[in-house]
Design a protein around this motif. Sequence first.
Motif, PDB file in Angstrom:
ATOM      1  N   GLU A 151       0.840  -1.186   0.000  1.00  0.00           N
ATOM      2  CA  GLU A 151       0.000   0.000   0.000  1.00  0.00           C
ATOM      3  C   GLU A 151       0.877   1.237   0.000  1.00  0.00           C
ATOM      4  OE1 GLU A 151      -3.600   2.382   2.279  1.00  0.00           O
ATOM      5  OE2 GLU A 151      -2.810   0.550   3.188  1.00  0.00           O
ATOM      6  N   ILE A 152       0.694   2.065  -1.016  1.00  0.00           N
ATOM      7  CA  ILE A 152       1.394   3.344  -1.117  1.00  0.00           C
ATOM      8  C   ILE A 152       0.616   4.376  -0.308  1.00  0.00           C
ATOM      9  CG2 ILE A 152       2.125   5.190  -2.682  1.00  0.00           C
ATOM     10  CD1 ILE A 152       3.662   2.701  -3.239  1.00  0.00           C
ATOM     11  N   GLY A 153       1.292   5.109   0.567  1.00  0.00           N
ATOM     12  CA  GLY A 153       0.609   6.104   1.374  1.00  0.00           C
ATOM     13  C   GLY A 153      -0.353   5.455   2.347  1.00  0.00           C
ATOM     14  N   CYS A 154       0.159   4.521   3.143  1.00  0.00           N
ATOM     15  CA  CYS A 154      -0.706   3.694   3.985  1.00  0.00           C
ATOM     16  C   CYS A 154      -1.261   4.429   5.193  1.00  0.00           C
ATOM     17  CB  CYS A 154       0.035   2.438   4.425  1.00  0.00           C
ATOM     18  SG  CYS A 154       1.426   2.751   5.545  1.00  0.00           S
ATOM     19  N   GLY A 155      -0.804   5.646   5.454  1.00  0.00           N
ATOM     20  CA  GLY A 155      -1.335   6.415   6.576  1.00  0.00           C
ATOM     21  C   GLY A 155      -1.179   5.678   7.886  1.00  0.00           C
ATOM     22  N   THR A 156      -2.273   5.531   8.626  1.00  0.00           N
ATOM     23  CA  THR A 156      -2.221   4.873   9.935  1.00  0.00           C
ATOM     24  C   THR A 156      -2.467   3.375   9.849  1.00  0.00           C
ATOM     25  OG1 THR A 156      -4.570   5.224  10.405  1.00  0.00           O
ATOM     26  CG2 THR A 156      -3.053   7.004  11.011  1.00  0.00           C
ATOM     27  N   GLY A 157      -2.601   2.854   8.627  1.00  0.00           N
ATOM     28  CA  GLY A 157      -2.696   1.404   8.440  1.00  0.00           C
ATOM     29  C   GLY A 157      -4.095   0.822   8.480  1.00  0.00           C
ATOM     30  N   PHE A 158      -5.137   1.661   8.361  1.00  0.00           N
ATOM     31  CA  PHE A 158      -6.501   1.137   8.479  1.00  0.00           C
ATOM     32  C   PHE A 158      -6.862   0.198   7.327  1.00  0.00           C
ATOM     33  CE2 PHE A 158     -11.188   1.525   8.021  1.00  0.00           C
ATOM     34  CZ  PHE A 158     -11.534   0.959   9.245  1.00  0.00           C
ATOM     35  N   VAL A 159      -6.477   0.556   6.099  1.00  0.00           N
ATOM     36  CA  VAL A 159      -6.767  -0.332   4.966  1.00  0.00           C
ATOM     37  C   VAL A 159      -5.943  -1.610   5.068  1.00  0.00           C
ATOM     38  CG1 VAL A 159      -6.709  -0.605   2.467  1.00  0.00           C
ATOM     39  CG2 VAL A 159      -7.416   1.579   3.452  1.00  0.00           C
ATOM     40  N   LEU A 160      -4.672  -1.480   5.385  1.00  0.00           N
ATOM     41  CA  LEU A 160      -3.823  -2.666   5.522  1.00  0.00           C
ATOM     42  C   LEU A 160      -4.366  -3.624   6.574  1.00  0.00           C
ATOM     43  CD1 LEU A 160      -0.055  -1.618   5.333  1.00  0.00           C
ATOM     44  CD2 LEU A 160      -1.253  -3.266   3.896  1.00  0.00           C
ATOM     45  N   GLU A 161      -4.912  -3.073   7.645  1.00  0.00           N
ATOM     46  CA  GLU A 161      -5.501  -3.916   8.684  1.00  0.00           C
ATOM     47  C   GLU A 161      -6.680  -4.709   8.120  1.00  0.00           C
ATOM     48  OE1 GLU A 161      -6.626  -3.319  13.364  1.00  0.00           O
ATOM     49  OE2 GLU A 161      -7.297  -1.782  11.947  1.00  0.00           O
ATOM     50  N   GLY A 162      -7.492  -4.054   7.306  1.00  0.00           N
ATOM     51  CA  GLY A 162      -8.614  -4.747   6.675  1.00  0.00           C
ATOM     52  C   GLY A 162      -8.151  -5.823   5.703  1.00  0.00           C
ATOM     53  N   ILE A 163      -7.113  -5.526   4.935  1.00  0.00           N
ATOM     54  CA  ILE A 163      -6.555  -6.524   4.022  1.00  0.00           C
ATOM     55  C   ILE A 163      -6.014  -7.711   4.804  1.00  0.00           C
ATOM     56  CG2 ILE A 163      -4.727  -6.961   2.331  1.00  0.00           C
ATOM     57  CD1 ILE A 163      -6.928  -5.270   1.178  1.00  0.00           C
ATOM     58  N   ARG A 194       8.213  -6.536  -8.297  1.00  0.00           N
ATOM     59  CA  ARG A 194       8.342  -7.073  -6.943  1.00  0.00           C
ATOM     60  C   ARG A 194       7.000  -7.477  -6.324  1.00  0.00           C
ATOM     61  NH1 ARG A 194      10.996  -3.898  -1.694  1.00  0.00           N
ATOM     62  NH2 ARG A 194      10.586  -5.573  -0.171  1.00  0.00           N
ATOM     63  N   TYR A 195       5.904  -6.820  -6.733  1.00  0.00           N
ATOM     64  CA  TYR A 195       4.631  -6.995  -6.032  1.00  0.00           C
ATOM     65  C   TYR A 195       3.546  -7.567  -6.944  1.00  0.00           C
ATOM     66  CZ  TYR A 195       6.923  -3.928  -2.668  1.00  0.00           C
ATOM     67  OH  TYR A 195       7.817  -3.377  -1.783  1.00  0.00           O
ATOM     68  N   ASP A 196       2.649  -8.356  -6.332  1.00  0.00           N
ATOM     69  CA  ASP A 196       1.483  -8.879  -7.045  1.00  0.00           C
ATOM     70  C   ASP A 196       0.353  -7.865  -7.097  1.00  0.00           C
ATOM     71  OD1 ASP A 196       2.722 -11.425  -7.307  1.00  0.00           O
ATOM     72  OD2 ASP A 196       2.029 -11.983  -5.294  1.00  0.00           O
ATOM     73  N   LEU A 197       0.235  -7.064  -6.046  1.00  0.00           N
ATOM     74  CA  LEU A 197      -0.849  -6.093  -5.934  1.00  0.00           C
ATOM     75  C   LEU A 197      -0.329  -4.855  -5.223  1.00  0.00           C
ATOM     76  CD1 LEU A 197      -3.918  -5.311  -6.043  1.00  0.00           C
ATOM     77  CD2 LEU A 197      -4.159  -6.493  -3.840  1.00  0.00           C
ATOM     78  N   ILE A 198      -0.647  -3.690  -5.792  1.00  0.00           N
ATOM     79  CA  ILE A 198      -0.297  -2.415  -5.169  1.00  0.00           C
ATOM     80  C   ILE A 198      -1.555  -1.573  -5.078  1.00  0.00           C
ATOM     81  CG2 ILE A 198       1.059  -0.283  -5.338  1.00  0.00           C
ATOM     82  CD1 ILE A 198       3.216  -1.829  -6.785  1.00  0.00           C
ATOM     83  N   GLY A 199      -1.773  -0.968  -3.928  1.00  0.00           N
ATOM     84  CA  GLY A 199      -2.925  -0.101  -3.729  1.00  0.00           C
ATOM     85  C   GLY A 199      -2.491   1.304  -3.336  1.00  0.00           C
ATOM     86  N   ALA A 200      -3.250   2.284  -3.778  1.00  0.00           N
ATOM     87  CA  ALA A 200      -3.050   3.684  -3.363  1.00  0.00           C
ATOM     88  C   ALA A 200      -4.445   4.268  -3.189  1.00  0.00           C
ATOM     89  CB  ALA A 200      -2.248   4.459  -4.399  1.00  0.00           C
ATOM     90  N   PHE A 201      -4.818   4.516  -1.948  1.00  0.00           N
ATOM     91  CA  PHE A 201      -6.198   4.867  -1.639  1.00  0.00           C
ATOM     92  C   PHE A 201      -6.274   6.311  -1.159  1.00  0.00           C
ATOM     93  CE2 PHE A 201      -5.528   0.288  -0.795  1.00  0.00           C
ATOM     94  CZ  PHE A 201      -6.186  -0.171  -1.931  1.00  0.00           C
ATOM     95  N   ASP A 202      -6.756   7.158  -2.079  1.00  0.00           N
ATOM     96  CA  ASP A 202      -6.846   8.600  -1.819  1.00  0.00           C
ATOM     97  C   ASP A 202      -5.469   9.158  -1.478  1.00  0.00           C
ATOM     98  OD1 ASP A 202      -9.921   9.290  -1.850  1.00  0.00           O
ATOM     99  OD2 ASP A 202      -9.666   7.325  -0.932  1.00  0.00           O
ATOM    100  N   THR A 220      -8.068   4.464  -5.492  1.00  0.00           N
ATOM    101  CA  THR A 220      -9.245   5.295  -5.251  1.00  0.00           C
ATOM    102  C   THR A 220      -8.788   6.742  -5.192  1.00  0.00           C
ATOM    103  OG1 THR A 220      -9.128   5.169  -2.819  1.00  0.00           O
ATOM    104  CG2 THR A 220     -10.464   3.492  -3.951  1.00  0.00           C
ATOM    105  N   VAL A 221      -9.623   7.622  -5.747  1.00  0.00           N
ATOM    106  CA  VAL A 221      -9.312   9.052  -5.793  1.00  0.00           C
ATOM    107  C   VAL A 221     -10.610   9.845  -5.643  1.00  0.00           C
ATOM    108  CG1 VAL A 221      -7.301   8.760  -7.317  1.00  0.00           C
ATOM    109  CG2 VAL A 221      -9.569   9.168  -8.318  1.00  0.00           C
ATOM    110  N   PRO A 222     -10.509  11.120  -5.243  1.00  0.00           N
ATOM    111  CA  PRO A 222     -11.696  11.989  -5.275  1.00  0.00           C
ATOM    112  C   PRO A 222     -12.055  12.335  -6.718  1.00  0.00           C
ATOM    113  CG  PRO A 222      -9.770  13.233  -4.603  1.00  0.00           C
ATOM    114  CD  PRO A 222      -9.340  11.803  -4.684  1.00  0.00           C
ATOM    115  N   GLN A 223     -13.343  12.436  -7.005  1.00  0.00           N
ATOM    116  CA  GLN A 223     -13.813  12.609  -8.375  1.00  0.00           C
ATOM    117  C   GLN A 223     -14.616  13.904  -8.547  1.00  0.00           C
ATOM    118  OE1 GLN A 223     -15.860   9.662 -11.679  1.00  0.00           O
ATOM    119  NE2 GLN A 223     -16.728   9.679  -9.634  1.00  0.00           N
TER     120      GLN A 223
END
Length: 253
Positions: free
Chosen positions: A50-62, A106-114, A142-145
Motif C-alpha cells: 500500500e502506497i501512502g498507507c497512513g495509519t494502516g486502516f486499509v492494511l488492517e482490513g486486508i 516485486r509486487y502482485d498487488l499495489i494499492g493507493a487509496f486517496d 481510489t481518488v476523489p472525483q
Amino acid sequence: MMSSGHTPFPKAAFESLASSEASHWWFRARNRLIVWVLKSRSVKFRNFLEIGCGTGFVLEGISRNFPEAELFGTEYFEEGLAHARGRIPTATFEQMDARLLNDVERYDLIGAFDVIEHINEDEAVISNISRALHKNGCLLLTVPQHRWLWSEADERACHVRRYTRAELIGKVRKAGLEVQYVTSFVSLLVPLMWLSRQRRGQKSAEKNSEFDISDTTNRILEFAMKVELKLIQLGLSLPFGGSLLVLAKKAGS
C-alpha cells in the motif's frame, strides 16, 4: 503522501485519524468496497504494497480478509507509520516518497487509496507502480472525483486535483496497465457533498474536522453507503460519485 510545497499534516491530525477510522462511515465503507472488489474480481496476490498507507486502516482490513498475504506499507510521514506499525505488527513498513519508488517487478498487488491526488507528479507515481508490479500484477486506486466538487475542503486536505473518470483511466493506461474494473462511489451522497461544500470557512477549519459528526449522522451515512455497495454488487458501475475506484492489470509476457 503530499506534493512538494504543501505543509505536512500536524501530528495531532494522525492521532485523530487513527482514533476515528474504525467507527467513521467513510473509512468503513471504503474498506468494504476495496475488499469486495478484490474478492469479486478474483485478484490473486501473495504480497500487497500500500502506497501512502497512513495509519494502516486499509492494511488492517486486508490483513483480516487475506491472512496469507505478505503485507508492505510505505508512507511519507513517520507520524502515520507509528500508528500503522502498531495496527499490523506483521507487516513491513518504510517511510518513502512514492515519486522515489524504484522497485522492479516485486509486487502482485499495489494499492493507493486517496493518495495520488496529493501529488503533482501523479503520472510518475503510477509509472513507478507499474514498474514495481509483477507481470499480471494489479493496481487498485481510489481518488476523489469531479472537478465541480472542488472546494476549500480539498485545499484543506492538501489536494492537487479531483479527477475525471477519463483522466484517471488515461493516466493508468499510459503507464502500461489495462483497466479491469471501474466504478464511482459515494454516489448517493453527492447532493449532500455538494451542499456541504458551499459553506464558507472550510479552508480555515481544523484538519479532520469532518469527523466531528453525531453518532446518528454517522450511522445514517454508513447505511447509505451499504445501500450503494449493494447496487454495485448487483452489477451497477455508478457513473458519478464523490470518489472513483479503478482496478488495472499489468500485461503478462
